[in-house]
Motif scaffolding. Structure first.
Motif, PDB file in Angstrom:
ATOM      1  N   THR A 155       0.842  -1.195   0.000  1.00 28.48           N
ATOM      2  CA  THR A 155       0.000   0.000   0.000  1.00 28.48           C
ATOM      3  C   THR A 155       0.878   1.246   0.000  1.00 28.48           C
ATOM      4  OG1 THR A 155      -1.734  -1.170   1.205  1.00 28.48           O
ATOM      5  CG2 THR A 155      -1.792   1.239   1.286  1.00 28.48           C
ATOM      6  N   LEU A 156       0.605   2.157  -0.928  1.00 25.45           N
ATOM      7  CA  LEU A 156       1.353   3.412  -1.031  1.00 25.45           C
ATOM      8  C   LEU A 156       0.415   4.555  -0.687  1.00 25.45           C
ATOM      9  CD1 LEU A 156       3.202   2.706  -4.403  1.00 25.45           C
ATOM     10  CD2 LEU A 156       3.976   2.219  -2.082  1.00 25.45           C
ATOM     11  N   SER A 157       0.648   5.210   0.431  1.00 23.42           N
ATOM     12  CA  SER A 157      -0.223   6.293   0.885  1.00 23.42           C
ATOM     13  C   SER A 157       0.644   7.481   1.288  1.00 23.42           C
ATOM     14  CB  SER A 157      -1.072   5.828   2.075  1.00 23.42           C
ATOM     15  OG  SER A 157      -1.928   6.857   2.498  1.00 23.42           O
ATOM     16  N   ARG A 158       0.648   8.500   0.419  1.00 24.20           N
ATOM     17  CA  ARG A 158       1.355   9.749   0.697  1.00 24.20           C
ATOM     18  C   ARG A 158       0.367  10.892   0.465  1.00 24.20           C
ATOM     19  NH1 ARG A 158       5.323   6.592  -2.025  1.00 24.20           N
ATOM     20  NH2 ARG A 158       4.970   7.595  -4.039  1.00 24.20           N
ATOM     21  N   PRO A 159      -0.542  11.096   1.442  1.00 19.24           N
ATOM     22  CA  PRO A 159      -1.631  12.071   1.256  1.00 19.24           C
ATOM     23  C   PRO A 159      -1.087  13.474   1.038  1.00 19.24           C
ATOM     24  CG  PRO A 159      -1.999  10.689   3.194  1.00 19.24           C
ATOM     25  CD  PRO A 159      -0.592  10.449   2.751  1.00 19.24           C
ATOM     26  N   PRO A 160      -1.794  14.295   0.252  1.00 18.69           N
ATOM     27  CA  PRO A 160      -2.986  13.911  -0.515  1.00 18.69           C
ATOM     28  C   PRO A 160      -2.667  13.432  -1.925  1.00 18.69           C
ATOM     29  CG  PRO A 160      -2.689  16.257  -0.659  1.00 18.69           C
ATOM     30  CD  PRO A 160      -1.560  15.748   0.204  1.00 18.69           C
ATOM     31  N   ARG A 161      -1.373  13.349  -2.268  1.00 18.98           N
ATOM     32  CA  ARG A 161      -1.016  13.132  -3.669  1.00 18.98           C
ATOM     33  C   ARG A 161      -1.135  11.678  -4.114  1.00 18.98           C
ATOM     34  NH1 ARG A 161       4.399  12.784  -6.376  1.00 18.98           N
ATOM     35  NH2 ARG A 161       4.045  13.289  -8.571  1.00 18.98           N
TER      36      ARG A 161
ATOM     37  N   ALA B 275     -13.522   0.486   3.683  1.00 18.64           N
ATOM     38  CA  ALA B 275     -12.673   1.545   3.133  1.00 18.64           C
ATOM     39  C   ALA B 275     -12.535   2.695   4.127  1.00 18.64           C
ATOM     40  CB  ALA B 275     -13.243   2.044   1.814  1.00 18.64           C
ATOM     41  N   THR B 276     -11.650   3.613   3.829  1.00 18.62           N
ATOM     42  CA  THR B 276     -11.424   4.803   4.646  1.00 18.62           C
ATOM     43  C   THR B 276     -11.685   6.036   3.793  1.00 18.62           C
ATOM     44  OG1 THR B 276      -9.692   3.649   5.877  1.00 18.62           O
ATOM     45  CG2 THR B 276      -9.758   6.042   6.065  1.00 18.62           C
ATOM     46  N   THR B 277     -12.461   6.968   4.307  1.00 19.48           N
ATOM     47  CA  THR B 277     -12.708   8.217   3.586  1.00 19.48           C
ATOM     48  C   THR B 277     -11.381   8.844   3.171  1.00 19.48           C
ATOM     49  OG1 THR B 277     -14.800   8.613   4.688  1.00 19.48           O
ATOM     50  CG2 THR B 277     -13.667  10.548   3.800  1.00 19.48           C
ATOM     51  N   THR B 278     -11.276   9.227   1.909  1.00 25.24           N
ATOM     52  CA  THR B 278      -9.997   9.660   1.345  1.00 25.24           C
ATOM     53  C   THR B 278     -10.177  10.917   0.503  1.00 25.24           C
ATOM     54  OG1 THR B 278      -9.237   7.361   1.257  1.00 25.24           O
ATOM     55  CG2 THR B 278      -8.049   8.955  -0.114  1.00 25.24           C
ATOM     56  N   THR B 279      -9.251  11.859   0.675  1.00 28.87           N
ATOM     57  CA  THR B 279      -9.183  13.052  -0.163  1.00 28.87           C
ATOM     58  C   THR B 279      -7.891  13.003  -0.965  1.00 28.87           C
ATOM     59  OG1 THR B 279     -10.474  14.371   1.384  1.00 28.87           O
ATOM     60  CG2 THR B 279      -9.110  15.572  -0.197  1.00 28.87           C
TER      61      THR B 279
END
Length: 364
Positions: free
Chosen positions: A47-53, A328-332
């Motif tokens: 999993t790649l998560s670098r919010p918000p990009r 799921a998780t709310t995501t922007t």
């Protein structure tokens, strides 16, 4: 940045459809209600998560022992072919799966396929291999992730393959589902399984969905919009999407029968309100865990006896999509686009209210 729905804690396994009272169908599940209930099938995520990009990643479905020299029977179906299912034509032609199945973002699919080829060539016994058919499916996560950055690298693919495991499968915003949306809500990875009575025996069917398609959610026959469960309107979605549905079974099926199973996996999306739009690639891939050409073992199931398996895949796919939405998780993402998870409590209140008005319980 990621944000939670008001008054809603982060999702856990307790938020899965069955845990909140939204079981689908009459057949029992396997112990984990997951694709990994099929013996010999593992699942891994990076999993790649670098919010918000960036909200992206890769999911690996790894059948034990699969390889160019030990293919498994398989079939596929493109309900709408606006997508990139790498390796599809060889599966359709030969009815054989010779690599793990990887799921990722549209523009990362080609790098993922190359990494999978490298991983396969390094496996023991493959020193003389000169042709490999990598199987990689994709969904467009461009609404909530910088898809043009192509963030999935070879190291991420190898990590998903090497850490794939049996047992419970993480769902929602993980792996190839991290940045996905469906039916007006935040979506992602979902999974489910069924134990199936077949011709005097019991086999297992499991599915995993990478959900990212348009339409209007339907739960137990009731249309559900974000406004119905107290969420802000989702806003218009781009005409891109897709859904990859992967089914596996230890039932003795041949490639033609697995192709029929793959058809039903795509048909099942209609139960939850899939729109099958112009820009949606809707694919089903089904494989058996009994190697091709095995002289011993049970005979192939007769076509007349397949109905319980067809019922199982319809029910399991429906429940897997609900699991993807509920966990799921709310995501922007970039540009401030937001998709909210489907909240269980308001959904149940909505369904119970409908039942009270109609003088019946939801799902009766």
């Amino acid at each position: 940045m990621r944000a939670q729905d008001p008054n809603s804690p982060p999702p856990t396994a307790r938020d899965r459809a069955r845990a909140v009272g939204l079981a689908v169908g009459e057949l029992p599940t396997g112990p984990h209600n997951a694709l990994t209930d099929v013996p010999g099938v593992r699942v891994g995520h990076t999993t790649l998560s670098r919010p918000p990009r960036v909200h992206s990643g890769v999911t690996a479905i790894v059948p034990d022992g699969v390889g160019p020299g030990s293919p498994l029977p398989a079939g596929m179906f493109a309900g709408n072919g606006y997508g990139k299912l790498i390796g599809a034509t060889q599966i359709a032609e030969l009815g054989a799966l010779e690599t793990p199945v990887l799921l990722t973002s549209t523009l990362s699919a080609f790098r993922v396929a190359d990494a999978l080829v490298g991983w396969i060539l390094e496996r023991p016994g493959n020193a003389a291999v000169r042709s490999v058919n990598p199987v990689v499916g994709e969904c467009n996560d461009g609404l909530l992730s910088d898809i043009r950055s192509r963030p999935v690298l070879e190291e991420h693919v190898r990590a998903a393959l090497d850490t794939a495991s049996y047992g419970p499968v993480a769902e929602g915003c993980v792996g190839g589902g991290t940045g996905l949306t469906a039916l007006g809500f935040k979506a992602g990875i979902g999974t489910s399984s069924r134990r199936v009575p077949l011709a005097g025996r019991e086999d297992t069917l499991g599915v995993l969905v990478q959900a990212n398609f348009g339409g209007t959610l339907r739960v137990r026959g009731r249309t559900v919009t974000p406004a119905d469960v107290g969420l802000p309107p989702a806003g218009p979605a781009p005409e891109t999407g897709s859904c990859m549905v992967v089914a596996a079974t230890d039932a003795p099926l041949d490639a033609r029968q697995l192709t029929r199973l793959a058809h039903r996996a795509v048909y099942a999306l209609a139960r939850v309100g899939a729109g099958y739009g112009h820009g949606s690639g809707d694919y089903g891939l089904a494989f058996g865990t009994r190697p091709l050409g095995t002289p011993a073992g049970p005979a192939v199931i007769r076509d007349d006896d397949l109905d319980p398996l067809f019922t199982a895949v319809l029910d399991a796919v429906e429940e897997a999509v609900l699991n993807a939405l509920l966990t799921a998780t709310t995501t922007t993402g970039p540009g401030g686009h937001t998709r909210h998870r489907l909240p269980a409590a308001p959904l149940l209140a909505l369904l119970q209210g409908d039942g009270a008005r109609e003088g019946e319980q939801p799902g009766s």
